[in-house]
Design a protein around this motif. Structure first.
Motif, short mmCIF file in Angstrom:
data_model
loop_
_atom_site.label_atom_id
_atom_site.label_comp_id
_atom_site.label_asym_id
_atom_site.label_seq_id
_atom_site.Cartn_x
_atom_site.Cartn_y
_atom_site.Cartn_z
N ARG A 171 -11.96 0.20 11.06
CA ARG A 171 -12.57 1.02 10.02
C ARG A 171 -11.86 0.82 8.69
NH1 ARG A 171 -14.14 6.95 11.76
NH2 ARG A 171 -14.91 6.82 9.65
N ILE A 172 -10.55 0.72 8.73
CA ILE A 172 -9.83 0.51 7.48
C ILE A 172 -10.18 -0.86 6.90
CG2 ILE A 172 -7.54 0.07 6.56
CD1 ILE A 172 -6.52 2.33 8.11
N ARG A 224 0.83 -1.20 0.00
CA ARG A 224 0.00 0.00 0.00
C ARG A 224 0.86 1.25 0.00
NH1 ARG A 224 -4.35 0.37 4.31
NH2 ARG A 224 -2.93 -0.70 5.70
N LYS A 225 0.36 2.26 -0.60
CA LYS A 225 1.08 3.52 -0.64
C LYS A 225 0.84 4.23 0.68
CE LYS A 225 0.98 4.18 -5.62
NZ LYS A 225 0.50 5.01 -6.74
N VAL A 226 1.76 3.99 1.58
CA VAL A 226 1.63 4.59 2.91
C VAL A 226 2.73 5.63 3.06
CG1 VAL A 226 1.70 4.14 5.37
CG2 VAL A 226 0.68 2.46 3.83
N ARG A 227 2.31 6.81 3.39
CA ARG A 227 3.28 7.87 3.61
C ARG A 227 3.93 7.67 4.97
NH1 ARG A 227 0.50 13.20 2.80
NH2 ARG A 227 -0.67 12.45 4.57
N ALA A 238 -16.08 8.01 4.18
CA ALA A 238 -15.27 7.21 5.10
C ALA A 238 -13.82 7.65 5.08
CB ALA A 238 -15.39 5.72 4.74
N THR A 239 -13.24 7.64 3.92
CA THR A 239 -11.83 8.02 3.79
C THR A 239 -11.70 8.96 2.61
OG1 THR A 239 -11.46 6.09 2.44
CG2 THR A 239 -10.94 5.88 4.75
N PRO A 240 -11.83 10.23 2.86
CA PRO A 240 -11.85 11.21 1.76
C PRO A 240 -10.60 11.14 0.90
CG PRO A 240 -12.49 12.22 3.83
CD PRO A 240 -11.97 10.86 4.17
N ALA A 241 -9.45 11.03 1.52
CA ALA A 241 -8.23 11.08 0.72
C ALA A 241 -8.14 9.90 -0.23
CB ALA A 241 -7.01 11.12 1.63
#
Lengths: 338, 730
Positions: free
Chosen positions: B55-56, B32-35, B703-706
């Motif tokens: 939630r994720i 996953r693209k995790v910053r 839920a997750t706007p970004a």
């Protein structure tokens, strides 16, 4: 006398150059759109904006400029006339405060001279600066450590200016380096050197560190604690109260980064703890509300707990202008002086 | 027992399930693209970690499930699943036998013909094959052709099936069974064998002997289904046969006669008109007749004495035509003399009725009536007979003779090869060594006069052996089921010959299921019929039966078809002899089409062969500026529209599981019901796709706007919507 004048002259010249540099930083800070607004200041005193000061660089002169600017901005300041005793004169240079102009001497010599005073040392101040790794966090132009160091420098300058003795203790997981209190103007540069040489690192153990520092402070005085207070809140509060119980006057500057308060992160983010190296992947949006609420609770906890104990508590973030912190110090200092 | 089976028609499409790797990679395996970002302390974040994780996972897992389910459903739809009922879950080897005999032409007014219905049902059966089934499609009349060999792709034959038409040959559904038996050798072990006959299911369609032989040969009894497509109340009238009887003495001035027999199948009597034509310069003759159902009606026409009948073919027409019009006309070649029958008898001191060949002689003689001839019998003992006698005969009968001289044997073989007929009656006088060495061919059993070597004569076991497994549909036994002359099935044998090997010819009847009673064998243009009993009462009571004389008549007619009678049945191979010629020989059909025959020298004559002809009428053979006709008649077996007895059929088919269904009962009674599931699956997949889009474009932004912005932005979905615009745009 000549040596003093030349020293003051050099310092004044450097201060003017620094002011020009600072002025440019102010006018360029906002980019092109700021220019079209005809150099309108970004607040009551743009020279106290940490972001702008960070552009200029960290130096004792800058602390002087900040403090002097701050003092000059205080109209009808209740802090005039602290332990002043005339020392000598020096030639007036542009920018000097006219209230220190010796009119009598002007009448006699037809030259402008500024009166200089030898202030008395009547207080020992100890700046306790948290150097844990968490202080190295920052999302703007300066970290909490930068902000805290500059704040400590300004405070030290102000203390030295008022003929108070200033000491510095840098602590983290352990009591750390302790610089004893002195009342020499040149002592400011030494304090800064200590701060520069001891950057943020390691963890935080407020309890053991502060207890160690307490054992080393033999005389009562004014203790200024600059920290992010990331430790067990209950024990931290109890330890700070322990300072108070040792008859010290205590001011706590709780330094946070704006991101620590607002938690503005977006998207899945892997956060790495600066102190422990632990990593945690979370979705910031989903925890933002809970986190901010918890931070407010913690700040409220310290504010209430410290205030009830007669300890000044000042919560700062790295975007808070320094005058707020300095005003807080002066307020406490005034109460101590009386 | 009804079973429900879920299967797929295109199992190879399931390989596309590898596409399932896409959501797995996207959601589970793809990093996953995790910053990554440092943070002052995680002390306060730990308290909300569990809530955050749930939630994720909820969001990601729901999307993963939707996308994976969409791909799975899409692959399933491509595999064309079907839901079947009515068949067991085992793979099946299906043999669909479609009756294409003449009776299938029955057409009632403007309704589709029986053949049209049968063809539609056959196509329906072919389409209803399950994925693991293999299907063969056979076309059967008096012989069986394989339209589609046993395989999984029988639907490829549907185009060919649509062009199949009923012919003019009689039905012999038993002819399909040896073909099926040969195809069973390639069947998969454990697979069910299902045979479906689509036929009008008349009694004469079935051959008990063929069924019994088939059931003896198959490893396990198959499932047999007869789909009866016969019309509800069929009626038909037909010309069953005709015979020309000339005067034995032309000088007597007695007119010749044409005797016509007519049959009728219906619920009531029918009035018809029978017309005799094509005997120029004679005028056409007409008879008004009343045909009674179930009875043969005989009509006589007189032909004046002195009328030259050489190469004449009379045409008989029954009007008005009915729903099976092909059997309403008949062509009768007129022979100037009776068919020559040479009976070779054993020498016997008794010349009276106790002579071994006496019943045979008598039967042939009585077939002529009052100075008329039908068969001209010549009787010779096996010592007296000469090759010349053989050459002049159309049919030769070896009536329990021990042997013949080598020239005679050679003459007999030559005569049979050139179109003559040979009947061999076995009996106590037969010398087995002569029959096995001279008449049978050990190296090439099919090339000898005797199709199978004799073993030994044996008496029946403590009782009289019955005649069993009679091929009633064979023309030799036509009308032998008649209540008056139908006692052939009651013949009992006291002794009979056993044979060394399994019979290679067409066994028409058996003796107690142990030894063939009647064996038909074709030898080039001629036919050989082996009768495993004496022509008198020594070994059986056949000669004393009422059916004996009709049987001899049909036997002689059947054996002489390639001789001077020159009559063939529709669907039979044409083999006849013509004068030797070096010129080109051409055959003209009744429709004036030209056929090129195969010619082969046969001694002093030439053998002419043609493939089976289905068109009834007069064919002309032109050679050496001479034209000789021959006739192809429709078989009359299919004219008798008598429904088969279901109980009798079940008895014949035991122990196989026989099911007889009417075509009118609908497809549910014929084959499994198949419900294609892929339209439903596609609908569900579309719904899932809409749901996924809804979640991505509506639910995710909440839920997750970004994440949602990123997805929507990459997809370009609703990009102009303020709600879903990219952060940069905002």
């Amino acid at each position: 006398m000549p040596e003093t004048a030349s020293w003051l002259g050099r310092l004044g010249g450097q201060a003017r150059g620094l002011l020009r540099k600072l002025h440019r930083a102010v006018t360029e800070a906002g980019g092109p759109q700021v220019i079209t607004e005809s150099l309108s200041p970004r607040g009551p005193n743009p020279y106290l904006d940490p972001a702008i000061l960070a552009r200029v660089g960290f130096s004792p002169l800058l602390a002087k400029v900040v403090v002097e600017g701050f003092i000059n901005g205080l109209h009808k300041s209740p802090f005039h006339g602290f332990s002043v005793e005339f020392a000598d004169h020096r030639e007036y240079v542009a920018g000097d405060d006219l209230k220190y102009l010796d009119w009598h001497l002007y009448a006699r010599t037809d030259h402008y001279y500024i009166k200089r005073f030898e202030e008395e040392t009547n207080l020992r101040c100890y700046i306790l600066l948290d150097r844990s790794a968490s202080m190295g966090f920052g999302t703007g132009q300066l970290t909490k450590w930068d902000y805290s160091c500059f704040l400590a420098t300004c405070l030290a300058y102000m203390m030295l200016r008022q003929q108070d003795a200033v000491g510095l203790s840098i602590f983290g997981a352990k009591p750390g380096l302790m610089v004893p209190a002195r009342c020499r103007r040149s002592y400011l540069r030494q304090l800064m050197r200590v701060m520069i040489d001891n950057g943020p690192a390691g963890g935080t153990d407020m309890v053991s560190s502060l207890r160690g520092i307490i054992r080393n402070i033999k005389r009562r005085g004014l203790v200024v604690l600059i920290s992010d207070l990331i430790d067990d809140p209950e024990q931290t509060l109890a330890t700070i109260r322990l300072l108070q119980s040792h008859r010290h006057d205590v001011i706590v500057f709780h330094v946070n980064d704006a991101a620590e308060l607002d938690f503005p992160f977006e998207g899945a983010t892997l956060f790495r703890d600066l102190e422990t190296g632990e990593e945690l992947e979370i979705d910031p949006a989903s925890v933002r509300d809970g986190y901010c609420k918890r931070m407010q609770d913690i700040c409220e906890f310290f504010k209430k707990g410290l205030t009830e104990s007669g300890i000044d508590y000042q919560m700062l973030n790295t975007r808070t202008p320094y005058d707020k912190a300095l005003a807080g110090y002066l307020g406490r200092r005034a109460r101590v002086g009386r | 027992m009804i079973f429900a089976v879920l299967s797929v028609l295109a199992p190879y499409a399931l390989a596309a399930s590898a596409l399932l790797a896409i959501p797995i990679i996207v959601h589970l395996l793809k990093p996953r693209k995790v910053r990554q970002t440092p943070f002052s302390s995680l002390r306060w974040l730990h308290l909300t970690r569990q809530h955050l994780t749930r939630r994720i996972r909820w969001h990601q897992f729901l999307l993963f499930l939707l996308r994976a389910a969409f791909i799975v459903l899409l692959v399933l739809a491509l595999a064309r699943p079907i839901f079947s009922t009515g068949q067991e879950g085992k793979p099946a080897e299906r043999f669909i036998v479609l009756d294409v005999s003449r009776s299938m032409k029955y057409k009632d007014g403007d309704r589709p013909s029986v053949m049209d219905n049968a063809r539609e049902l056959a196509a329906q059966l072919v389409r209803q094959a399950l994925p693991e089934d293999r299907t063969a499609l056979l076309l059967t009349s008096n012989r069986t052709d394989v339209l589609c060999p046993l395989g999984p792709d029988a639907e490829d034959c549907l185009a060919a099936l649509s062009t199949v038409r009923a012919g003019n040959a009689d039905t012999d559904l038993g002819s399909a069974l040896p073909v099926i038996r040969s195809m069973l050798s390639g069947c998969r072990p454990g697979a069910d064998v299902r045979i479906a006959f689509i036929t009008d299911n008349y009694q004469r369609n079935w051959d008990q002997a063929a069924i019994a032989t088939f059931l003896q040969d198959v490893p396990s009894p198959p499932q047999v289904k007869i789909i009866d497509v016969a019309p509800p109340h069929p009626h038909n009238a037909w010309i069953a046969g005709a015979r020309f009887q000339g005067a034995a003495d032309e000088a007597s001035g007695q007119p010749a006669r044409i005797i016509v027999q007519l049959g009728c199948s219906s619920d009531e009597a029918q009035e018809r008109t029978l017309t005799l034509t094509d005997l120029s310069p004679l005028k056409d003759q007409t008879r008004n007749i009343l045909l009674q159902p179930g009875r043969l009606t005989t009509v006589d026409f007189e032909v004046p004495a002195g009328f030259n009948v050489a190469d004449k073919i009379a045409r008989l027409q029954l009007t008005p035509s009915d729903r099976l019009p092909e059997d309403d006309q008949f062509w009768l070649p007129l022979a100037p003399r009776g068919t020559q029958v040479l009976v070779i008898e054993p020498e016997s001191p008794r010349k009276d009725r106790y002579h071994p060949a006496f019943p045979l002689r008598t039967a042939i003689d009585v077939l002529g009536q009052e100075g008329m001839y039908a068969w001209q019998r010549v009787s010779k003992s096996h010592r007296e007979v000469t090759p010349k006698d053989v050459a002049g005969a159309e049919v030769i009968v070896l009536a329990d003779v021990p042997d013949v001289s080598e020239p005679v044997r050679h003459a007999i073989e030559e005569r049979v090869r050139t179109g003559g007929g040979l009947a061999i009656f076995l009996g106590p006088h037969v010398q087995g060594s002569f029959y096995n060495t001279k008449l049978a061919s050990a190296l090439q059993p099919g090339k000898g006069l005797l199709p199978l070597p004799l073993k030994s004569a044996v008496p029946a076991d403590n009782r009289l052996a019955p005649m069993t497994r009679v091929s009633w549909s064979h023309p030799l036994f036509a009308s032998m089921l008649d209540p008056i002359v139908g006692d052939l099935g009651q013949v009992r044998f006291r002794s009979y010959y056993l044979f060394d090997d399994s019979p290679r010819g067409n066994v028409l009847a058996w003796i107690d299921d142990k030894s063939p009673a009647l064996v038909e064998h074709a030898l080039e243009a001629g036919k050989v019929l082996v009768v495993n009993t004496t022509p008198n009462a020594d070994w059986s009571d056949l000669a004393g039966r009422a059916s004996f004389v009709p049987l001899i008549d049909r036997m002689l007619a059947h054996l002489s078809g390639g001789g001077s009678r020159r009559q063939f049945r529709a669907g039979d191979e044409i083999a006849l002899t013509i004068d030797k010629t070096d010129d080109a020989v051409r055959v003209t059909t009744p429709a004036d089409a030209s056929l090129v025959p195969t010619l082969k020298p046969a001694g002093e004559r030439t053998m002419l062969r043609l493939p089976p002809q289905d068109e009834p009428g007069v064919y002309l053979v032109r050679s050496n500026d001479r034209t000789r006709p021959f006739v192809v008649q429709v078989g009359v077996g299919d004219s008798v529209l008598a429904p088969a007895d279901a109980a009798l059929l079940r008895q014949w088919w035991q122990p196989a599981n026989l099911e007889i269904v009417r075509a009118e009962s609908g497809s549910a009674g014929i084959a499994a019901e198949r419900l294609p599931l892929w339209p439903l699956i596609l609908a569900v997949a579309s719904f899932l796709l809409l749901t996924e889009t809804f979640i991505v474009t509506w639910l995710c932004p909440k839920a997750t706007p970004a994440v949602a912005h990123g997805i929507v932005h990459r997809r370009g979905l609703l990009a102009s919507s303020p709600k879903t615009a990219s952060p940069e745009a905002r």
